[in-house]
Design an enzyme around this catalytic site. Structure first.
Site, mmCIF file in Angstrom:
data_model
loop_
_atom_site.group_PDB
_atom_site.id
_atom_site.type_symbol
_atom_site.label_atom_id
_atom_site.label_comp_id
_atom_site.label_asym_id
_atom_site.label_seq_id
_atom_site.Cartn_x
_atom_site.Cartn_y
_atom_site.Cartn_z
ATOM 1 N N GLN A 3 -47.731 -24.755 -20.112
ATOM 2 C CA GLN A 3 -47.058 -23.633 -19.457
ATOM 3 C C GLN A 3 -46.218 -24.131 -18.268
ATOM 4 O OE1 GLN A 3 -48.779 -21.493 -21.392
ATOM 5 N NE2 GLN A 3 -47.159 -20.002 -21.119
HETATM 6 N N1 LIG Z 1 -46.441 -22.826 -38.625
HETATM 7 C C1 LIG Z 1 -46.970 -23.681 -37.755
HETATM 8 N N2 LIG Z 1 -47.537 -23.214 -36.640
HETATM 9 C C2 LIG Z 1 -48.069 -24.103 -35.762
HETATM 10 C C3 LIG Z 1 -48.055 -25.492 -36.007
HETATM 11 N N3 LIG Z 1 -48.657 -26.105 -34.963
HETATM 12 C C4 LIG Z 1 -49.044 -25.128 -34.115
HETATM 13 N N4 LIG Z 1 -48.688 -23.914 -34.592
HETATM 14 C C5 LIG Z 1 -48.901 -22.599 -33.958
HETATM 15 O O1 LIG Z 1 -48.195 -22.606 -32.733
HETATM 16 C C6 LIG Z 1 -48.887 -21.860 -31.748
HETATM 17 C C7 LIG Z 1 -49.099 -22.694 -30.507
HETATM 18 O O2 LIG Z 1 -50.009 -23.753 -30.794
HETATM 19 P P1 LIG Z 1 -50.944 -24.400 -29.662
HETATM 20 O O3 LIG Z 1 -51.658 -25.538 -30.307
HETATM 21 O O4 LIG Z 1 -51.730 -23.377 -28.965
HETATM 22 O O5 LIG Z 1 -49.818 -24.960 -28.677
HETATM 23 P P2 LIG Z 1 -50.000 -25.808 -27.334
HETATM 24 O O6 LIG Z 1 -48.952 -26.844 -27.348
HETATM 25 O O7 LIG Z 1 -51.402 -26.271 -27.220
HETATM 26 O O8 LIG Z 1 -49.657 -24.716 -26.216
HETATM 27 P P3 LIG Z 1 -50.210 -24.633 -24.702
HETATM 28 O O9 LIG Z 1 -51.697 -24.725 -24.776
HETATM 29 O O10 LIG Z 1 -49.729 -23.333 -24.180
HETATM 30 O O11 LIG Z 1 -49.601 -25.782 -23.964
HETATM 31 C C8 LIG Z 1 -50.192 -21.409 -32.413
HETATM 32 O O12 LIG Z 1 -50.028 -20.086 -32.840
HETATM 33 C C9 LIG Z 1 -50.344 -22.348 -33.601
HETATM 34 O O13 LIG Z 1 -51.025 -21.741 -34.667
HETATM 35 C C10 LIG Z 1 -47.431 -25.969 -37.217
HETATM 36 O O14 LIG Z 1 -47.349 -27.149 -37.519
HETATM 37 N N5 LIG Z 1 -46.901 -25.004 -38.038
#
Ligand SMILES: Nc1nc2c(ncn2[C@@H]2O[C@H](COP(=O)(O)OP(=O)(O)OP(=O)(O)O)[C@@H](O)[C@H]2O)c(=O)[nH]1
Ligand SMILES: [Mg+2]
Lengths: 346, 182
Positions: free
Chosen positions: B71
């Site tokens: 974030q």
């Molecule tokens: N379709 C798809 N969705 C994905 C993929 N990787 C992650 N997502 C989706 O993207 C969203 C964000 O994923 P997170 O893993 O929470 O992202 P993050 O980078 O950890 O985000 P922060 O914790 O806010 O920093 C979620 O709804 C996941 O399901 C992917 O390879 N394909």
């Protein structure tokens, strides 16, 4: 070590020759079919089947109604003003950015906003919704049904009983005043989303009535109307979704639904959550699915609830546990929902 | 290098432990990648408010993977985790055209930080399964990866959701680190 250059750069190219990923092989689809952008004063409806789990983009619209009655992989909504947006179940995240004065109905795994103001959101969210640099947001419980919506939830792998709509995390809190509050329960969705049930959508049987909503409408963090609460657990069976629904529906004039959750429990978890109740008859069932926990509130709630449960068919009754002892209720409720929160955040 | 730091480094090499830092904008898919690596359920991932850490075994190495929330508000805290990083993995949401520039700016900050100098960089161009994903080559251009100097790097297309490409990225990591440690 400073070895960048030809050797390192060759590698990825070699790899793509050897290795084909699923996205290299998929047929070309025109992204424009899954984008709504640059509209002014318009009304867009997408019927079930027209998106079918693809990614979607909404951007740069003004005073436009965009109603997507289909399930979606993931969606971003950017730079919209004065819009009404309905989004079918989203398997991944909805990310709303730089939007102002918009209304949403959405069900999703993750809900995120950044740089927004004045949004009203009727939400069902499987995880804790987060907001950043956003103000004047209002939240209410998801409240919608149409033909096929339940199946769309299933296709998106979203539970109908895991809704954290009022448990908002604000990354940028301000001291004077909360950036988020609750939508008044008196609000009419039909008025807020004009045309939602008019002739163009009549064949979908859309309903915004509380009682019809696929996601059971819960009180959330609003004040509880009574001092009496009761806790009901529905153990796994083929009909547990319907059983849980029936209990809430049959009680609707006497008790309000405070919160509802479903979760997988082991025998050990069960003993820790219900230390003073013998639930051994349910031990066999819990390995076959999730347990639905329901908190209800209303005068004389425990007795009213016991009466209603006794009217259900015997096989349904056998899958239900409800606290008979008033003293147990608050402990069981607290431990069950705390357990759900801990599971959600690890 | 201070004596303590040297000792720590020697110790970690003898145990074949690697400290991997997973960074990238919010919503990029970092936690999903982390959970996928640990073979955990990826349907209920809450946006990260602090950080997650998991240890995974790979080819005789113990990988300690640090996943820090992306974030905007909490990005200034990333630098608290830079120390002793063996590999930096930077995750990009390949479908987020609106923020390609923003993610480039954040990466630029990382690669110019002294504490991360010389640390091998793997960029995951994630979410390739989605319709609007830009190919990894476009992401590489957007991030100006070709201007990186003095650093081993690789960009790998992947889908955390489908589990594709993640292992290929890790293999590059293991290969690069083994070479470096010889
Ligand atoms: N379709 C798809 N969705 C994905 C993929 N990787 C992650 N997502 C989706 O993207 C969203 C964000 O994923 P997170 O893993 O929470 O992202 P993050 O980078 O950890 O985000 P922060 O914790 O806010 O920093 C979620 O709804 C996941 O399901 C992917 O390879 N394909
Ligand atoms: Mg995360």
């Amino acid at each position: 070590m400073g070895c960048f250059g030809s050797k390192e750069k060759e590698d990825p190219e070699k790899k793509t020759e050897e290795k084909k990923y699923s996205w290299d092989k998929r047929e070309k689809i025109d992204p424009a079919l899954y984008t709504v952008e640059n509209l002014n004063d318009e009304f867009v409806i997408r019927e079930p089947g027209s998106i079918d789990g693809q990614q979607f983009i909404i951007q740069n619209c003004k005073n436009t109604r965009i109603y997507l009655f289909d399930h979606i992989a993931s969606i971003t909504v950017d730079d919209c003003v004065d819009c009404c947006i309905i989004v079918g179940p989203v398997m991944g995240s909805i990310f709303i950015r730089d939007c102002e004065n918009c209304k949403f109905i959405v069900a999703c795994q993750q809900f995120r906003t950044r740089d927004c103001s004045k949004l009203d959101v009727f939400l069902s969210c499987a995880t804790q919704p987060i907001i950043e640099a956003s103000a004047k947001l209002k939240f209410g419980c998801y409240q919608l049904n149409y033909d096929g919506l339940k199946e769309q939830f299933e296709k998106s792998q979203l539970s109908l009983f895991c809704n954290n709509w009022c448990n908002i995390h604000d990354f940028t809190p301000v001291t004077e005043k909360s950036n988020s509050s609750l939508i008044s329960e008196e609000c009419s969705l039909n008025e807020m989303f004009p045309g939602i049930t008019d002739s163009s959508t009549s064949k979908l049987n859309i309903s915004t009535n509380r009682g019809d909503s696929v996601v059971l409408v819960s009180l959330g963090s609003r004040p509880k109307p009574s001092l009496d609460s009761c806790f009901v657990a529905v153990f796994p069976s083929n009909s547990s979704y319907q059983v849980a629904r029936n209990i809430v529906t049959l009680l609707k004039d006497k008790c309000v639904l405070v919160q509802i959750r479903e979760i997988n429990l082991t025998v050990g978890d069960l003993k820790r959550i219900f230390p003073n109740s013998d639930l051994s008859v349910h031990h066999a069932a819990i390995s076959s699915g999730s347990v639905i926990g329901i908190e209800l509130n209303g005068d004389n709630c425990c007795n009213v609830c016991t009466d209603v449960v006794s009217t259900l068919p015997p096989e349904e009754q056998r899958s239900i546990y409800s606290s008979l002892n008033k003293d147990e209720v608050s402990g069981e409720t607290e431990r069950f929902f705390d357990f759900c929160d801990i599971q959600m955040n690890n | 290098m201070g004596l303590l730091k040297l000792l720590r480094k020697l110790k970690s090499e003898s145990n074949k432990e690697l400290r991997i830092l997973l960074l990238g904008l919010d919503n990029a898919g970092k936690t999903t990648i982390l959970k996928k690596l640990a073979s955990e359920d990826i349907n209920h991932i809450t946006p990260t408010q602090g950080f997650n850490i998991k240890s995974v075994q790979s080819q005789g190495f113990k990988l300690n993977v640090w996943d820090i929330g992306g974030q905007r508000r909490i990005r200034p805290y990333w630098r608290n985790y830079f120390e002793n990083t063996d590999v930096l993995i930077y995750v990009v949401d390949s479908t987020d055209k609106k923020r390609l520039e923003e993610t480039g700016v954040e990466l630029e900050e990382l690669v110019t930080d002294e504490k991360l100098s010389g640390v091998p960089l793997l960029v995951f161009a994630n979410k390739q399964d989605l319709l609007q994903a830009a190919p990894a080559s476009d992401i590489a251009d957007g991030l100006s990866l070709h201007t990186l100097s003095g650093r081993t790097y690789q960009i790998q297309a992947c889908s955390a959701l489908k589990g594709e490409g993640i292992q290929d990225g890790l293999e590059w990591v293991m290969k690069t680190v083994s070479k470096k440690k010889k």
